[in-house]
Design an enzyme around this catalytic site. Structure first.
Site, PDB file in Angstrom:
ATOM      1  N   TYR A 134      -9.568   3.832  -0.289  1.00 20.85           N
ATOM      2  CA  TYR A 134      -9.994   3.492  -1.657  1.00 20.85           C
ATOM      3  C   TYR A 134     -11.523   3.349  -1.701  1.00 20.85           C
ATOM      4  CZ  TYR A 134     -10.670   0.464  -5.777  1.00 20.85           C
ATOM      5  OH  TYR A 134     -11.100  -0.085  -6.955  1.00 20.85           O
TER       6      TYR A 134
ATOM      7  N   SER B 272     -16.572   0.979  -7.764  1.00 22.07           N
ATOM      8  CA  SER B 272     -16.122  -0.337  -7.291  1.00 22.07           C
ATOM      9  C   SER B 272     -17.140  -0.909  -6.311  1.00 22.07           C
ATOM     10  CB  SER B 272     -14.776  -0.206  -6.577  1.00 22.07           C
ATOM     11  OG  SER B 272     -14.432  -1.411  -5.931  1.00 22.07           O
TER      12      SER B 272
HETATM   13  P1  NAP Z   1      -4.846  -1.227 -13.433  1.00 21.78           P
HETATM   14  O1  NAP Z   1      -4.773  -2.486 -14.218  1.00 21.78           O
HETATM   15  O2  NAP Z   1      -3.914  -1.018 -12.283  1.00 21.78           O
HETATM   16  O3  NAP Z   1      -4.728   0.019 -14.455  1.00 21.78           O
HETATM   17  C1  NAP Z   1      -4.770   1.314 -13.968  1.00 21.78           C
HETATM   18  C2  NAP Z   1      -4.730   2.293 -15.116  1.00 21.78           C
HETATM   19  O4  NAP Z   1      -4.868   3.612 -14.597  1.00 21.78           O
HETATM   20  C3  NAP Z   1      -3.423   2.260 -15.881  1.00 21.78           C
HETATM   21  O5  NAP Z   1      -3.708   2.494 -17.247  1.00 21.78           O
HETATM   22  C4  NAP Z   1      -2.644   3.434 -15.275  1.00 21.78           C
HETATM   23  O6  NAP Z   1      -1.668   3.986 -16.157  1.00 21.78           O
HETATM   24  C5  NAP Z   1      -3.777   4.407 -15.062  1.00 21.78           C
HETATM   25  N1  NAP Z   1      -3.509   5.452 -14.069  1.00 21.78           N
HETATM   26  C6  NAP Z   1      -3.206   5.327 -12.756  1.00 21.78           C
HETATM   27  N2  NAP Z   1      -3.051   6.538 -12.186  1.00 21.78           N
HETATM   28  C7  NAP Z   1      -3.261   7.454 -13.167  1.00 21.78           C
HETATM   29  C8  NAP Z   1      -3.231   8.866 -13.217  1.00 21.78           C
HETATM   30  N3  NAP Z   1      -2.956   9.610 -12.125  1.00 21.78           N
HETATM   31  N4  NAP Z   1      -3.486   9.478 -14.408  1.00 21.78           N
HETATM   32  C9  NAP Z   1      -3.752   8.751 -15.519  1.00 21.78           C
HETATM   33  N5  NAP Z   1      -3.804   7.403 -15.532  1.00 21.78           N
HETATM   34  C10 NAP Z   1      -3.552   6.774 -14.362  1.00 21.78           C
HETATM   35  O7  NAP Z   1      -6.291  -1.023 -12.808  1.00 21.78           O
HETATM   36  P2  NAP Z   1      -7.717  -1.715 -13.130  1.00 21.78           P
HETATM   37  O8  NAP Z   1      -7.871  -2.865 -12.205  1.00 21.78           O
HETATM   38  O9  NAP Z   1      -7.920  -1.878 -14.581  1.00 21.78           O
HETATM   39  O10 NAP Z   1      -8.671  -0.571 -12.572  1.00 21.78           O
HETATM   40  C11 NAP Z   1      -9.335   0.363 -13.406  1.00 21.78           C
HETATM   41  C12 NAP Z   1     -10.464   0.966 -12.602  1.00 21.78           C
HETATM   42  O11 NAP Z   1     -11.328  -0.084 -12.167  1.00 21.78           O
HETATM   43  C13 NAP Z   1     -10.003   1.701 -11.344  1.00 21.78           C
HETATM   44  O12 NAP Z   1     -10.751   2.867 -11.166  1.00 21.78           O
HETATM   45  C14 NAP Z   1     -10.314   0.707 -10.238  1.00 21.78           C
HETATM   46  O13 NAP Z   1     -10.542   1.331  -9.009  1.00 21.78           O
HETATM   47  C15 NAP Z   1     -11.559   0.036 -10.781  1.00 21.78           C
HETATM   48  N6  NAP Z   1     -11.839  -1.279 -10.193  1.00 21.78           N
HETATM   49  C16 NAP Z   1     -10.989  -2.328 -10.369  1.00 21.78           C
HETATM   50  C17 NAP Z   1     -11.304  -3.549  -9.782  1.00 21.78           C
HETATM   51  C18 NAP Z   1     -10.430  -4.758  -9.917  1.00 21.78           C
HETATM   52  O14 NAP Z   1     -10.719  -5.783  -9.252  1.00 21.78           O
HETATM   53  N7  NAP Z   1      -9.374  -4.726 -10.709  1.00 21.78           N
HETATM   54  C19 NAP Z   1     -12.476  -3.682  -9.021  1.00 21.78           C
HETATM   55  C20 NAP Z   1     -13.297  -2.582  -8.880  1.00 21.78           C
HETATM   56  C21 NAP Z   1     -12.985  -1.382  -9.469  1.00 21.78           C
HETATM   57  P3  NAP Z   1      -0.152   3.399 -16.254  1.00 21.78           P
HETATM   58  O15 NAP Z   1      -0.252   2.124 -17.081  1.00 21.78           O
HETATM   59  O16 NAP Z   1       0.613   4.477 -16.956  1.00 21.78           O
HETATM   60  O17 NAP Z   1       0.298   3.118 -14.868  1.00 21.78           O
END
Ligand code: NAP
Length: 251
Positions: free
Chosen positions: A160, A146
């Protein structure tokens, strides 16, 4: 469409958000994709339907990637589909925006376990299968870090941010250690992407509030991040390892 027969891609946390977009894109590239989720089976099933409707191959596996036992089972299921070629360490969480002094030790550990320990455990399982020194055919690992690793996320979630800083170090270390075993390891560092994750932080509209801070003056899409991940996973990036690719609108 089926350019890569029987090559398997495991995408952790691919029921929603960036992981779901990545799973769909890897399936279009011809990978048999393992869609992993924690609790939201309905969302995972929707990703599966989307992939299968386009003629792709996939399976859904429920597993908590912070649990060593679950991770072992996740990769055993993946073996049923073919040869592991790609691992995307995407699953990640954050918690409510707050100051550092209000973060409990329990919360800090939970964030580290879900975001960093998971990456370490999945990487170990992938290396066992991919390493050319252990009879494997090589492969690629892409970690979803991130922009918070750089900003530190003050007054929001330094826990985080610290977990993502650790992922960056893990990316560099693993890349250098595995370079002569046919395995490339890279990371993407997204920033302000439109997903449900911001709801966990207590501010679903966070991207809209902060988009003006970014040089490009908008949030990013999950597909824009997936494009970077799929490129790093592919042979097109064959000379890239140990790199951290910022996908954050200039942040
Ligand atoms: P999201 O929409 O909240 O989706 C999170 C995903 O992770 C879901 O599929 C969830 O499953 C799964 N998950 C959570 N805990 C888990 C566990 N213990 N074991 C297996 N699966 C798990 O998040 P996102 O925004 O797409 O983020 C994905 C990645 O991108 C993360 O690593 C995040 O830190 C990174 N990121 C995001 C952003 C942003 O702005 N969104 C920015 C920088 C980095 P369920 O559906 O079953 O809950």
């Amino acid at each position: 469409m089926t350019k890569i027969m029987n090559k398997v891609a495991v995408v952790t946390g691919s029921s929603r958000g960036i992981g779901a977009a990545t799973a769909k894109m890897l399936a279009v590239e011809g990978y048999a994709v393992v869609i992993n989720y924690l609790t939201n089976k309905e969302a995972a099933t929707s990703v599966q339907r989307d992939i299968e409707n386009k003629g792709g191959r996939c399976m859904i596996v429920q597993a908590d990637v912070a649990s060593e036992n679950d991770v072992t089972c996740l990769f055993q299921r993946a073996d049923e589909m073919g040869t592991l070629a790609v691992l995307v360490n995407n699953a990640g969480i954050l918690d409510k925006q707050t100051r550092l002094t209000d973060i409990s030790a329990e919360r800090f550990q939970r964030i580290m376990q879900t975001n960093v320990l998971s990456c370490f455990l999945c990487t170990k399982e992938a290396v066992k299968r991919m390493s050319t020194k252990q009879g494997g055919q090589g492969g690629t690992i892409v970690n979803v870090s991130s922009a918070a690793a750089k900003t530190g996320a003050p007054n929001e979630y330094v826990d985080y941010a610290a977990s993502k800083g650790a992922m960056d170090s893990l990316t560099r270390g693993a890349a250098l250690e595995l370079a002569d075993e046919g395995i490339r390891v890279n990371a993407v560092r997204p920033g302000l992407i439109e997903t449900d994750m911001h709801r966990l932080g207590g501010e679903p509209d966070r991207v809209n509030r902060l988009k003006g801070v970014l040089p490009l003056k908008r949030g990013g899409t999950t597909e824009e991040v997936a494009e970077g991940i799929v490129w790093l996973a592919s042979e097109k990036s064959a000379f890239v390892t140990g790199s951290l690719l910022d996908i954050a609108g200039g942040l």
